[in-house]
Design an enzyme around this catalytic site. Structure first.
Site, PDB file in Angstrom:
ATOM      1  N   ASN A  86      46.739  43.771  38.590  1.00 18.63           N
ATOM      2  CA  ASN A  86      45.545  43.158  38.423  1.00 18.63           C
ATOM      3  C   ASN A  86      46.234  42.136  38.653  1.00 18.63           C
ATOM      4  OD1 ASN A  86      44.090  41.348  37.018  1.00 18.63           O
ATOM      5  ND2 ASN A  86      43.668  41.912  34.731  1.00 18.63           N
ATOM      6  N   TRP A  87      45.594  41.622  39.829  1.00 21.15           N
ATOM      7  CA  TRP A  87      46.087  40.342  40.980  1.00 21.15           C
ATOM      8  C   TRP A  87      45.331  38.690  40.463  1.00 21.15           C
ATOM      9  CZ3 TRP A  87      45.916  42.045  46.637  1.00 21.15           C
ATOM     10  CH2 TRP A  87      46.470  42.864  46.958  1.00 21.15           C
ATOM     11  N   GLU A 100      40.991  38.107  29.283  1.00 18.99           N
ATOM     12  CA  GLU A 100      40.979  36.891  29.783  1.00 18.99           C
ATOM     13  C   GLU A 100      39.239  36.574  29.780  1.00 18.99           C
ATOM     14  OE1 GLU A 100      43.360  37.185  32.729  1.00 18.99           O
ATOM     15  OE2 GLU A 100      45.006  36.839  31.765  1.00 18.99           O
ATOM     16  N   GLU A 104      46.283  46.286  26.048  1.00 16.97           N
ATOM     17  CA  GLU A 104      47.575  45.134  25.870  1.00 16.97           C
ATOM     18  C   GLU A 104      47.278  44.206  24.897  1.00 16.97           C
ATOM     19  OE1 GLU A 104      47.389  44.032  30.883  1.00 16.97           O
ATOM     20  OE2 GLU A 104      45.335  44.103  29.482  1.00 16.97           O
ATOM     21  N   GLY A 155      50.292  42.260  35.008  1.00 14.02           N
ATOM     22  CA  GLY A 155      49.306  41.053  35.863  1.00 14.02           C
ATOM     23  C   GLY A 155      50.207  40.671  37.091  1.00 14.02           C
ATOM     24  N   GLY A 156      50.523  39.200  36.481  1.00 13.36           N
ATOM     25  CA  GLY A 156      52.051  38.517  37.316  1.00 13.36           C
ATOM     26  C   GLY A 156      52.798  39.424  38.310  1.00 13.36           C
TER      27      GLY A 156
HETATM   28  P1  PGA Z   1      50.788  40.307  32.697  1.00 14.53           P
HETATM   29  O1  PGA Z   1      48.661  40.751  32.560  1.00 14.53           O
HETATM   30  O2  PGA Z   1      51.411  41.215  33.489  1.00 14.53           O
HETATM   31  O3  PGA Z   1      50.955  38.973  33.303  1.00 14.53           O
HETATM   32  O4  PGA Z   1      51.126  39.634  31.087  1.00 14.53           O
HETATM   33  C1  PGA Z   1      48.643  41.435  31.977  1.00 14.53           C
HETATM   34  C2  PGA Z   1      47.136  41.399  32.072  1.00 14.53           C
HETATM   35  O5  PGA Z   1      46.558  40.852  31.662  1.00 14.53           O
HETATM   36  O6  PGA Z   1      46.697  42.759  32.773  1.00 14.53           O
END
Ligand code: PGA
Length: 254
Positions: free
Chosen positions: A12-13, A102, A170, A237-238
């Site tokens: 997930n960019w 988010e 998550e 994510g990151g």
């Molecule tokens: P993260 O994000 O790996 O940066 O914690 C995960 C996500 O929001 O899907």
């Protein structure tokens, strides 16, 4: 123990990268995946909308799949600034993330809206990655399982199956923080999700439906989290913004 479900590693960019960055990252991943002729996992990248077309071209013909981070619940119409699932399918997407925390926080998306989006994704012939997870205060209040249960029931599309839905657990407090639940806590939630899925779609289908863990998955904790019995991959994510890290996470599923 052999896995019964093929792991899915989803990147997930978020709102990161211009076209050149996305294409460079995609090319690096294509080179890595081509170096492993029979990967034991599926891999999908979910770039920002603006970059999807170019990334799609960069990964064409490779085992990497394309996804998006959100869509509108309607098929078309007067929805300024929105994107429909059919438009994403038209650009080669196979997956769409819906209900990311988010989106739920920044845009006030409710379970009912997430469900409607998931149904639009399924209706367009794509797979919905349906995100659920508790906040820190909900966890502290001992409500994790109740929250996850309610979100799952409220967000799953009506015609969910292993072919058109992936669930991503998550914990909100673990996203982007470097903190994760303990492995046994993750497994407890995933086992609950699998049991509720069995009620919703039948035991056979639930046994095939992939449930991902997301929230601060990094190369150094990936193996411990992704080898849990009911964890079928990760939503990253990151660490998905660095090809080596994303790849190392995927390889920990072997
Ligand atoms: P993260 O994000 O790996 O940066 O914690 C995960 C996500 O929001 O899907």
């Amino acid at each position: 123990m052999a896995r019964t479900r093929r792991p899915l590693i989803a990147g997930n960019w978020k709102m990161n990268g211009l076209c050149a960055d996305g294409v460079a990252l995609a090319r690096e991943l294509v080179a890595l995946i081509k170096g492993r002729p029979k990967p034991a996992f599926d891999m999908v990248v979910c770039p920002p909308f603006t970059v999807i077309g170019e990334v799609g071209k960069a990964i064409a013909g490779s085992p990497l799949a394309l996804g998006a981070q959100d869509c509108h619940a309607a098929a078309k119409g007067a929805h300024t600034g929105d994107i429909s699932a059919a438009m994403l399918a038209d650009r080669g997407c196979r997956f769409v993330i819906v209900g990311h925390s988010e989106r739920r926080t920044d845009h006030g998306e409710t379970d009912a809206e997430v469900k409607a989006k998931a149904e639009a994704v399924v209706g367009a012939g794509l797979t919905a990655i349906v995100c659920i997870g508790e906040t820190e205060s909900q966890r502290d209040a001992g409500k994790t399982l109740a929250v996850v249960k309610a979100q799952l029931a409220g967000s799953l599309p009506a015609k969910a199956s292993a072919a058109n839905v992936v669930v991503a657990y998550e914990p909100v407090w673990a996203i982007g923080t470097g903190r994760t639940p303990a492995a046994d806590e993750v497994q407890e939630v995933h086992a609950l999700i699998r049991a509720r899925l069995a009620d919703a779609v039948g035991a056979g289908e639930a046994a095939r439906l992939r449930v991902l863990y997301g929230g601060s998955v990094k190369p150094d904790n990936a193996r411990a989290l992704l080898s849990l019995p009911d964890v079928d991959g990760g939503l990253i994510g990151g660490a998905s913004l660095k090809s080596r890290d994303f790849w190392a996470i995927a390889e920990s599923c072997l």
